[in-house]
Design a protein around this motif. Structure first.
Motif, PDB file in Angstrom:
ATOM      1  N   ALA A  29       0.873  -1.182   0.000  1.00  0.00           N
ATOM      2  CA  ALA A  29       0.000   0.000   0.000  1.00  0.00           C
ATOM      3  C   ALA A  29       0.906   1.226   0.000  1.00  0.00           C
ATOM      4  N   PRO A  30       1.460   1.611  -1.153  1.00  0.00           N
ATOM      5  CA  PRO A  30       2.468   2.667  -1.197  1.00  0.00           C
ATOM      6  C   PRO A  30       1.907   4.010  -0.767  1.00  0.00           C
ATOM      7  N   LEU A  31       2.795   4.813  -0.241  1.00  0.00           N
ATOM      8  CA  LEU A  31       2.430   6.163   0.165  1.00  0.00           C
ATOM      9  C   LEU A  31       2.075   6.966  -1.059  1.00  0.00           C
ATOM     10  N   ASP A  32       0.901   7.553  -1.080  1.00  0.00           N
ATOM     11  CA  ASP A  32       0.429   8.338  -2.208  1.00  0.00           C
ATOM     12  C   ASP A  32       0.985   9.743  -2.107  1.00  0.00           C
ATOM     13  N   LEU A  33       2.065  10.003  -2.831  1.00  0.00           N
ATOM     14  CA  LEU A  33       2.727  11.295  -2.724  1.00  0.00           C
ATOM     15  C   LEU A  33       1.927  12.409  -3.388  1.00  0.00           C
ATOM     16  N   SER A  34       0.924  12.057  -4.167  1.00  0.00           N
ATOM     17  CA  SER A  34       0.100  13.096  -4.779  1.00  0.00           C
ATOM     18  C   SER A  34      -0.919  13.638  -3.817  1.00  0.00           C
ATOM     19  N   GLY A  35      -1.139  12.902  -2.697  1.00  0.00           N
ATOM     20  CA  GLY A  35      -2.096  13.365  -1.692  1.00  0.00           C
ATOM     21  C   GLY A  35      -3.516  12.999  -2.018  1.00  0.00           C
ATOM     22  N   SER A  36      -3.780  12.218  -3.066  1.00  0.00           N
ATOM     23  CA  SER A  36      -5.143  11.851  -3.415  1.00  0.00           C
ATOM     24  C   SER A  36      -5.372  10.390  -3.098  1.00  0.00           C
ATOM     25  N   ASP A  37      -6.619  10.027  -2.859  1.00  0.00           N
ATOM     26  CA  ASP A  37      -6.996   8.645  -2.564  1.00  0.00           C
ATOM     27  C   ASP A  37      -8.162   8.269  -3.462  1.00  0.00           C
ATOM     28  N   ALA A  38      -8.277   6.963  -3.717  1.00  0.00           N
ATOM     29  CA  ALA A  38      -9.388   6.488  -4.528  1.00  0.00           C
ATOM     30  C   ALA A  38     -10.700   6.925  -3.914  1.00  0.00           C
ATOM     31  N   GLY A  39     -11.505   7.575  -4.706  1.00  0.00           N
ATOM     32  CA  GLY A  39     -12.803   8.015  -4.207  1.00  0.00           C
ATOM     33  C   GLY A  39     -12.735   9.330  -3.477  1.00  0.00           C
ATOM     34  N   GLY A  40     -11.521   9.779  -3.098  1.00  0.00           N
ATOM     35  CA  GLY A  40     -11.383  11.063  -2.413  1.00  0.00           C
ATOM     36  C   GLY A  40     -11.815  10.978  -0.975  1.00  0.00           C
ATOM     37  N   ALA A 250       0.109   6.369   9.960  1.00  0.00           N
ATOM     38  CA  ALA A 250      -1.326   6.507  10.219  1.00  0.00           C
ATOM     39  C   ALA A 250      -2.076   6.796   8.927  1.00  0.00           C
ATOM     40  N   TRP A 251      -1.533   7.666   8.085  1.00  0.00           N
ATOM     41  CA  TRP A 251      -2.161   7.956   6.799  1.00  0.00           C
ATOM     42  C   TRP A 251      -2.290   6.685   5.966  1.00  0.00           C
ATOM     43  N   ARG A 252      -1.222   5.918   5.918  1.00  0.00           N
ATOM     44  CA  ARG A 252      -1.228   4.711   5.096  1.00  0.00           C
ATOM     45  C   ARG A 252      -2.205   3.670   5.628  1.00  0.00           C
ATOM     46  N   SER A 253      -2.581   3.795   6.908  1.00  0.00           N
ATOM     47  CA  SER A 253      -3.580   2.892   7.488  1.00  0.00           C
ATOM     48  C   SER A 253      -4.988   3.442   7.351  1.00  0.00           C
ATOM     49  N   GLY A 254      -5.131   4.580   6.684  1.00  0.00           N
ATOM     50  CA  GLY A 254      -6.461   5.134   6.425  1.00  0.00           C
ATOM     51  C   GLY A 254      -6.907   6.208   7.386  1.00  0.00           C
ATOM     52  N   PHE A 255      -6.034   6.662   8.279  1.00  0.00           N
ATOM     53  CA  PHE A 255      -6.395   7.712   9.223  1.00  0.00           C
ATOM     54  C   PHE A 255      -6.234   9.091   8.580  1.00  0.00           C
ATOM     55  N   ASP A 256      -7.165   9.976   8.891  1.00  0.00           N
ATOM     56  CA  ASP A 256      -7.070  11.396   8.557  1.00  0.00           C
ATOM     57  C   ASP A 256      -6.736  11.626   7.080  1.00  0.00           C
ATOM     58  N   VAL A 257      -7.648  11.215   6.215  1.00  0.00           N
ATOM     59  CA  VAL A 257      -7.443  11.368   4.765  1.00  0.00           C
ATOM     60  C   VAL A 257      -7.299  12.843   4.395  1.00  0.00           C
ATOM     61  N   ALA A 258      -8.088  13.705   5.032  1.00  0.00           N
ATOM     62  CA  ALA A 258      -8.018  15.133   4.712  1.00  0.00           C
ATOM     63  C   ALA A 258      -6.677  15.722   5.128  1.00  0.00           C
ATOM     64  N   GLY A 259      -6.158  15.296   6.273  1.00  0.00           N
ATOM     65  CA  GLY A 259      -4.852  15.788   6.709  1.00  0.00           C
ATOM     66  C   GLY A 259      -3.754  15.362   5.753  1.00  0.00           C
ATOM     67  N   LEU A 279      -1.708  15.074  15.294  1.00  0.00           N
ATOM     68  CA  LEU A 279      -1.329  14.295  16.474  1.00  0.00           C
ATOM     69  C   LEU A 279      -2.464  13.375  16.903  1.00  0.00           C
ATOM     70  N   TYR A 280      -3.696  13.846  16.765  1.00  0.00           N
ATOM     71  CA  TYR A 280      -4.850  12.998  17.089  1.00  0.00           C
ATOM     72  C   TYR A 280      -4.829  11.735  16.227  1.00  0.00           C
ATOM     73  N   ALA A 281      -4.581  11.900  14.924  1.00  0.00           N
ATOM     74  CA  ALA A 281      -4.539  10.746  14.024  1.00  0.00           C
ATOM     75  C   ALA A 281      -3.404   9.802  14.412  1.00  0.00           C
ATOM     76  N   MET A 282      -2.238  10.356  14.726  1.00  0.00           N
ATOM     77  CA  MET A 282      -1.093   9.529  15.089  1.00  0.00           C
ATOM     78  C   MET A 282      -1.353   8.728  16.357  1.00  0.00           C
ATOM     79  N   PHE A 283      -1.792   9.424  17.423  1.00  0.00           N
ATOM     80  CA  PHE A 283      -2.029   8.726  18.689  1.00  0.00           C
ATOM     81  C   PHE A 283      -3.147   7.699  18.543  1.00  0.00           C
ATOM     82  N   SER A 284      -4.191   8.035  17.790  1.00  0.00           N
ATOM     83  CA  SER A 284      -5.302   7.095  17.605  1.00  0.00           C
ATOM     84  C   SER A 284      -4.845   5.848  16.864  1.00  0.00           C
ATOM     85  N   ALA A 285      -4.017   6.027  15.830  1.00  0.00           N
ATOM     86  CA  ALA A 285      -3.515   4.879  15.077  1.00  0.00           C
ATOM     87  C   ALA A 285      -2.645   3.982  15.958  1.00  0.00           C
ATOM     88  N   LEU A 286      -1.962   4.584  16.923  1.00  0.00           N
ATOM     89  CA  LEU A 286      -1.134   3.812  17.851  1.00  0.00           C
ATOM     90  C   LEU A 286      -1.947   3.195  18.985  1.00  0.00           C
TER      91      LEU A 286
END
Length: 502
Positions: A29-40, A250-259, A279-286
């Protein structure tokens, strides 16, 4: 710094962080450097971040410029630059004089020698194609020399020997602040105060992250404060680059898509600012339980009460809502019996506004004024206070309770500062009235006003009235609960917050 051999991006990071970035290109699940995700991103996520954009991700700014007023600070020492920024944030005109806190080193913590190893980058991979950071380091490529500026120190078991605590760490301060506040109360300056149960001040380093690292440093303060509970969760030593890595994870696990979208999907090795939402996304993912609270501007709520007054009321309720405040059948009697200064059971929280964040460790009432008691990563703890804090921690570790494996009690500072049932015992500063009530004796001696150590309290005090011009705030608070299970973590993938309107 190094250039990624896959995407040719320049990465300002140490070997581990650089390896993390490169490995992300080869993951399933590579890091999306463009900042976009399927479906947005979901509509709810975008709304949450649009509402809090002023609190979260600030644009990158010149490393030598004050991010409040834009003044060029390149000619100032670290202390003078920190003092300038702090004065601007607290409503001043900027340009505060350099405080006399002792000599500090100014150091450029970056090392560009990694560039020489970039030509070998494609060879530094393991058999399965993963990036081999050890092989890269063996070539003498250098590091992101954060040195003392980004060095982790274990707040539970770390050595307290001479020079063992990094210069930007100040542990054991809560008992010291407790004692200083009590002395202030005896001088008639402090009416009452409540402190968090723990807290470690961690200052940013001007040569490394002094203009962009406040969010990371407050994240590190939260980690240090809860290290005894959550330490095993963090693999490796926490630091600025480690937090960047955990946020990307956390992003790669689906947390905080907007961030992720706002920060273009790339954080490791950059000097991008982060906010409480990240930080909320990071701590929550952990798996660490935390809650975001939003304090919106008057136009976005039902009342036009100044936002800082709502924050004041919420802060008092937060620190007062613990076990030692309940259980009394007579509130008036309970109020009289309560010591002027006490340490409660709540954890510090991170407060963000106008692009800057600080860690709040309590509050103080002085006459008609309400002061936040804060650990500001842009400020240096006075040398005497820092040494007293290290001494208090050493005393706590050497106590019989600590040697028996129990949690040591905070060392009893000067004055009649008491907690729990001990607060019911009369001390020399209490008296019994003719009607049988217990009250605090009147204090007329103002001599402590000129006490140099006592004046250091001003480093931690912020009169909330000075922030009346700010109309929005965000708080990230921690409850110390056991780690979240899988369902609890999934429920937090979309950043949500509790709106405080009154």
């Amino acid at each position: 710094m190094s250039t990624c051999p896959v995407c040719d991006q320049v990465i300002h990071a140490d070997d581990a962080a650089f390896a993390h970035h490169v490995n992300a290109h080869f993951d399933e699940a590579p890091l999306d450097l463009s900042g976009s995700d399927a479906g947005g991103p979901s509509a709810a996520t975008l709304v949450a971040h649009n509402d809090n954009q002023f609190l979260g991700h600030e644009p990158a700014k010149a490393d030598t410029a004050c991010f409040v007023c834009g003044t060029d600070l390149s000619g100032l020492s670290e202390l003078a630059a920190n003092a300038h920024v702090s004065d601007c944030l607290d409503g001043g005109a900027g340009g505060a004089p350099e405080p006399d806190f002792g000599e500090e080193d100014d150091e450029d913590l970056y090392n560009s020698s990694q560039d020489e190893a970039v030509q070998h980058a494609r060879k530094d991979r393991t058999a399965d194609g993963a990036w081999d950071g050890a092989a890269f380091a063996a070539r003498g490529g250098g590091t992101d020399k954060a040195g003392k500026g980004d060095k982790w120190w274990d707040p539970v078991r770390g050595s307290l020997g001479a020079g063992a605590v990094p210069p930007n760490f100040s542990p054991g301060l809560i008992p010291v602040l407790q004692s200083l506040l009590q002395r202030s109360a005896e001088s008639g300056n402090t009416r009452s105060a409540v402190l968090a149960k723990n807290g470690v001040h961690i200052r940013g380093s001007w040569g490394f992250d002094g203009t962009w690292g406040c969010g990371y440093r407050n994240g590190l303060m939260a980690i240090a404060t809860t290290w005894a509970t959550y330490g095993p969760v963090f693999q490796g030593d926490p630091g600025v680059r480690a937090i960047q890595t955990w946020i990307e994870d956390a992003w790669r696990s689906g947390f905080d898509v907007a961030g992720k979208e706002q920060l273009k999907g790339k954080l490791v090795g950059t000097r991008k600012w982060i906010g409480t939402t990240d930080l909320y996304a990071m701590f929550s993912a952990l798996g660490i339980s935390c809650t975001l609270y939003d304090f919106p501007k008057p136009s976005d709520r039902r009342t036009d009460e100044p936002t800082y007054k709502i924050l004041e009321r919420w802060t008092r309720t937060y620190f007062d809502s613990d076990a030692s405040q309940t259980g009394s059948t007579d509130d008036a009697f309970h109020e009289l019996m309560r010591p002027a200064v006490r340490v409660g059971t709540k954890l510090p929280f991170i407060l963000q506004h106008a692009g800057h964040s600080r860690t709040v460790v309590g509050y103080e009432l002085t006459g008609k004024d309400f002061n936040l008691l804060i650990y500001d990563p842009a400020k240096t703890v006075p040398k005497d206070v820092r040494e007293a804090g290290i001494g208090s921690l050493r005393l706590a570790r050497d106590s019989p309770a600590a040697s028996n494996g129990a949690s040591p009690a905070s060392p009893q500072p000067r004055g009649d500062v008491r907690e729990g049932v001990a607060a019911a015992d009369l001390s020399d500063s209490d008296e019994v009235t003719a009607g049988g009530w217990v009250r605090r004796k009147a204090k007329k001696d103002k001599g402590d006003k000129n006490d140099p150590l006592l004046s250091s309290l001003n480093v931690f005090r912020v009169n909330l009235g000075r922030w009346k011009a700010h109309t929005q705030y965000q708080v990230l608070a921690f409850d110390g609960r056991p780690l979240l299970g899988p369902r609890g973590r999934v429920a937090r993938k979309v950043v949500d917050s509790v709106v405080v309107e009154a």
